[in-house]
Write a protein that holds these residues in place. Structure first.
Motif, PDB file in Angstrom:
ATOM      1  N   ILE A  63       0.869  -1.181   0.000  1.00  0.00           N
ATOM      2  CA  ILE A  63       0.000   0.000   0.000  1.00  0.00           C
ATOM      3  C   ILE A  63       0.901   1.224   0.000  1.00  0.00           C
ATOM      4  N   ALA A  64       0.719   2.098  -0.962  1.00  0.00           N
ATOM      5  CA  ALA A  64       1.567   3.272  -1.133  1.00  0.00           C
ATOM      6  C   ALA A  64       0.911   4.515  -0.535  1.00  0.00           C
ATOM      7  N   VAL A  65       1.725   5.552  -0.372  1.00  0.00           N
ATOM      8  CA  VAL A  65       1.224   6.889  -0.040  1.00  0.00           C
ATOM      9  C   VAL A  65       1.605   7.802  -1.191  1.00  0.00           C
ATOM     10  N   ILE A  66       0.627   8.447  -1.789  1.00  0.00           N
ATOM     11  CA  ILE A  66       0.871   9.340  -2.924  1.00  0.00           C
ATOM     12  C   ILE A  66       0.131  10.654  -2.686  1.00  0.00           C
ATOM     13  N   ASP A  67       0.461  11.646  -3.485  1.00  0.00           N
ATOM     14  CA  ASP A  67      -0.326  12.879  -3.491  1.00  0.00           C
ATOM     15  C   ASP A  67      -0.707  13.201  -4.931  1.00  0.00           C
ATOM     16  N   HIS A  68      -1.338  14.346  -5.133  1.00  0.00           N
ATOM     17  CA  HIS A  68      -1.898  14.656  -6.449  1.00  0.00           C
ATOM     18  C   HIS A  68      -0.833  14.927  -7.506  1.00  0.00           C
ATOM     19  N   THR A  69       0.433  15.045  -7.093  1.00  0.00           N
ATOM     20  CA  THR A  69       1.489  15.320  -8.074  1.00  0.00           C
ATOM     21  C   THR A  69       2.050  14.049  -8.705  1.00  0.00           C
ATOM     22  N   VAL A  70       1.649  12.889  -8.248  1.00  0.00           N
ATOM     23  CA  VAL A  70       2.206  11.643  -8.771  1.00  0.00           C
ATOM     24  C   VAL A  70       1.857  11.494 -10.254  1.00  0.00           C
ATOM     25  N   SER A  71       2.791  10.996 -11.029  1.00  0.00           N
ATOM     26  CA  SER A  71       2.576  10.845 -12.471  1.00  0.00           C
ATOM     27  C   SER A  71       1.855   9.534 -12.771  1.00  0.00           C
ATOM     28  N   ASP A  72       1.219   9.482 -13.934  1.00  0.00           N
ATOM     29  CA  ASP A  72       0.570   8.248 -14.368  1.00  0.00           C
ATOM     30  C   ASP A  72       1.597   7.133 -14.545  1.00  0.00           C
ATOM     31  N   GLU A  76     -11.030  12.603  -3.995  1.00  0.00           N
ATOM     32  CA  GLU A  76     -11.838  12.171  -5.145  1.00  0.00           C
ATOM     33  C   GLU A  76     -11.005  12.085  -6.416  1.00  0.00           C
ATOM     34  N   ALA A  77     -10.104  13.033  -6.605  1.00  0.00           N
ATOM     35  CA  ALA A  77      -9.256  13.001  -7.808  1.00  0.00           C
ATOM     36  C   ALA A  77      -8.325  11.797  -7.786  1.00  0.00           C
ATOM     37  N   LEU A  78      -7.751  11.494  -6.615  1.00  0.00           N
ATOM     38  CA  LEU A  78      -6.870  10.335  -6.510  1.00  0.00           C
ATOM     39  C   LEU A  78      -7.648   9.047  -6.738  1.00  0.00           C
ATOM     40  N   ALA A  79      -8.858   8.970  -6.201  1.00  0.00           N
ATOM     41  CA  ALA A  79      -9.667   7.763  -6.377  1.00  0.00           C
ATOM     42  C   ALA A  79      -9.948   7.503  -7.856  1.00  0.00           C
ATOM     43  N   LYS A  80     -10.222   8.535  -8.588  1.00  0.00           N
ATOM     44  CA  LYS A  80     -10.482   8.363 -10.022  1.00  0.00           C
ATOM     45  C   LYS A  80      -9.242   7.883 -10.758  1.00  0.00           C
ATOM     46  N   ARG A  81      -8.068   8.338 -10.317  1.00  0.00           N
ATOM     47  CA  ARG A  81      -6.831   7.958 -10.997  1.00  0.00           C
ATOM     48  C   ARG A  81      -6.428   6.516 -10.707  1.00  0.00           C
ATOM     49  N   ILE A  82      -6.784   6.002  -9.521  1.00  0.00           N
ATOM     50  CA  ILE A  82      -6.370   4.634  -9.180  1.00  0.00           C
ATOM     51  C   ILE A  82      -7.435   3.600  -9.535  1.00  0.00           C
ATOM     52  N   GLU A  83      -8.611   4.052  -9.932  1.00  0.00           N
ATOM     53  CA  GLU A  83      -9.707   3.123 -10.207  1.00  0.00           C
ATOM     54  C   GLU A  83      -9.328   2.104 -11.272  1.00  0.00           C
ATOM     55  N   ARG A  84      -8.607   2.527 -12.294  1.00  0.00           N
ATOM     56  CA  ARG A  84      -8.289   1.622 -13.412  1.00  0.00           C
ATOM     57  C   ARG A  84      -7.377   0.477 -13.013  1.00  0.00           C
ATOM     58  N   PHE A  85      -6.692   0.622 -11.877  1.00  0.00           N
ATOM     59  CA  PHE A  85      -5.808  -0.443 -11.416  1.00  0.00           C
ATOM     60  C   PHE A  85      -6.527  -1.423 -10.489  1.00  0.00           C
ATOM     61  N   GLY A  86      -7.772  -1.132 -10.132  1.00  0.00           N
ATOM     62  CA  GLY A  86      -8.486  -1.960  -9.175  1.00  0.00           C
ATOM     63  C   GLY A  86      -8.010  -1.769  -7.742  1.00  0.00           C
ATOM     64  N   ALA A 125     -17.949  10.451   5.767  1.00  0.00           N
ATOM     65  CA  ALA A 125     -18.718   9.411   5.075  1.00  0.00           C
ATOM     66  C   ALA A 125     -19.373   9.865   3.779  1.00  0.00           C
ATOM     67  N   PRO A 126     -19.979  11.054   3.712  1.00  0.00           N
ATOM     68  CA  PRO A 126     -20.590  11.452   2.434  1.00  0.00           C
ATOM     69  C   PRO A 126     -19.585  11.526   1.289  1.00  0.00           C
ATOM     70  N   LYS A 127     -18.370  11.989   1.577  1.00  0.00           N
ATOM     71  CA  LYS A 127     -17.340  12.036   0.548  1.00  0.00           C
ATOM     72  C   LYS A 127     -16.916  10.626   0.142  1.00  0.00           C
ATOM     73  N   LEU A 128     -16.787   9.739   1.110  1.00  0.00           N
ATOM     74  CA  LEU A 128     -16.386   8.362   0.806  1.00  0.00           C
ATOM     75  C   LEU A 128     -17.430   7.665  -0.057  1.00  0.00           C
ATOM     76  N   ALA A 129     -18.696   7.958   0.175  1.00  0.00           N
ATOM     77  CA  ALA A 129     -19.766   7.298  -0.575  1.00  0.00           C
ATOM     78  C   ALA A 129     -19.729   7.632  -2.057  1.00  0.00           C
ATOM     79  N   ARG A 130     -19.104   8.745  -2.403  1.00  0.00           N
ATOM     80  CA  ARG A 130     -19.037   9.158  -3.811  1.00  0.00           C
ATOM     81  C   ARG A 130     -17.845   8.553  -4.555  1.00  0.00           C
ATOM     82  N   LEU A 131     -16.957   7.880  -3.846  1.00  0.00           N
ATOM     83  CA  LEU A 131     -15.738   7.384  -4.480  1.00  0.00           C
ATOM     84  C   LEU A 131     -16.017   6.145  -5.324  1.00  0.00           C
ATOM     85  N   PRO A 132     -15.280   5.977  -6.432  1.00  0.00           N
ATOM     86  CA  PRO A 132     -15.504   4.827  -7.311  1.00  0.00           C
ATOM     87  C   PRO A 132     -14.707   3.589  -6.913  1.00  0.00           C
ATOM     88  N   VAL A 133     -14.020   3.639  -5.764  1.00  0.00           N
ATOM     89  CA  VAL A 133     -13.185   2.518  -5.330  1.00  0.00           C
ATOM     90  C   VAL A 133     -13.583   2.082  -3.927  1.00  0.00           C
TER      91      VAL A 133
END
Length: 295
Positions: A103-112, A142-152, A168-176
């Motif tokens: 399990i990694a720790v990343i921020d929004h600057t991480v590259s694809d 939310e932005a990070l969740a969208k970026r990692i979704e494709r990896f499962g 909780a309301p923010k977590l409920a909107r996440l795609p992962v």
């Protein structure tokens, strides 16, 4: 390190140097789903902004722990003391591609490109640490969740679940999926009826949240042998035993006072999950699904 640095990030004790096996045999494929590899510091330097200073807990010591306890697999979780520099965690995974996931720790600057490399090297999720300095905030959740979704991948949260209703309301909107550390990391004295823990149980029932049965020596208010944590584990089992995994939390950073032996913590698991079939789920089948062992 200056005296002010030591005061700001105090040195914490290491784990029990002589782990003992549990009092029962673990099934083939049993997995430790929460541990940290730390050091050696001559190769992997701690970041300055941290809440504590751990002693070295190298990969060789973690391998010894797994072998002693009878665990075939492990999940290495990036600790807050390394920030977003995942080199130590990735090094451990590279040396044990079949046995370990991470399990990694990343921020929004991480590259694809960096995310793709991590996925290929055994990373299966990212962690947000909301309790210790060095973690990553929820500002870009939310932005990070969208970026990692494709990896499962999933998002792992170190959070005191008494504050869960706010998030909780923010977590409920996440795609992962979400994984919550240490049974919600709230003091056992708050009780299983606390609204935050009741919400955690509902999230487990809803089918997109996992919980780690771990951290008894962090959440118990009665102290060893931590029997005041048993009602929390039983409540989580009643919610959904297919969404639970077990973790040692080795090397037990930032623990004051008595240091539990890891065999002792596995003995506690038998009280948390007394049914052998459910224990097989927690130790073998659920980790295989969540972390992709065998992929």
């Amino acid at each position: 390190m200056s005296q002010s640095d030591e005061d700001d990030a105090p040195l914490c004790q290491g784990p029990d140097p002589k782990p003992r096996p549990p009092g029962y045999a673990l099934p083939p494929g049993a997995t430790d789903c929460h541990a940290h590899v730390i050091g050696p510091f001559q190769l992997f330097e701690l970041q300055e902004d941290r809440s504590y200073t751990p002693p070295e807990a190298p990969l060789s010591a973690y391998r010894t722990l797994l072998d002693t306890l009878g665990l075939e697999r492990g999940v290495v979780v990036q600790p807050s003391v390394f920030g977003t520099d995942n080199a130590c965690t990735l090094d451990a995974l590279a040396k044990h591609r079949n046995r370990l996931r991470g399990i990694a720790v990343i921020d929004h600057t991480v590259s694809d490109e960096a995310l793709e490399r991590m996925a290929g090297n055994g990373i299966r999720g990212i962690r947000l640490n909301m309790l210790y300095r060095g973690g990553v905030s929820t500002d870009h959740l939310e932005a990070l969740a969208k970026r990692i979704e494709r990896f499962g991948w999933h998002i792992q949260l170190l959070i005191d679940c008494r504050t869960l209703p706010i998030l909780a309301p923010k977590l409920a909107r996440l795609p992962v999926d979400i994984v919550v550390d240490h049974m919600g990391h709230m003091p056992a004295s708050a009780g299983v009826g606390h609204p935050g823990f009741r919400l955690l149980l509902q999230m487990v029932r809803d089918g997109r949240t996992w919980v780690k049965l771990s951290g008894a020596n962090r959440t118990s208010t009665a102290g060893a042998p931590y029997h005041d944590t048993i009602p929390f584990a039983h409540a989580l089992l009643d919610a959904d035993p297919t969404r639970l995994v077990w973790g040692s939390d080795w090397p037990h950073v930032a623990i004051d006072g008595y240091m539990a032996n890891d065999g002792e913590l596995l003995d506690l698991l038998k009280l948390w999950v007394p049914d052998e079939r459910q224990r097989h789920l927690v130790l073998v089948e659920n980790p295989a699904r969540l972390y992709g062992f065998g992929d």
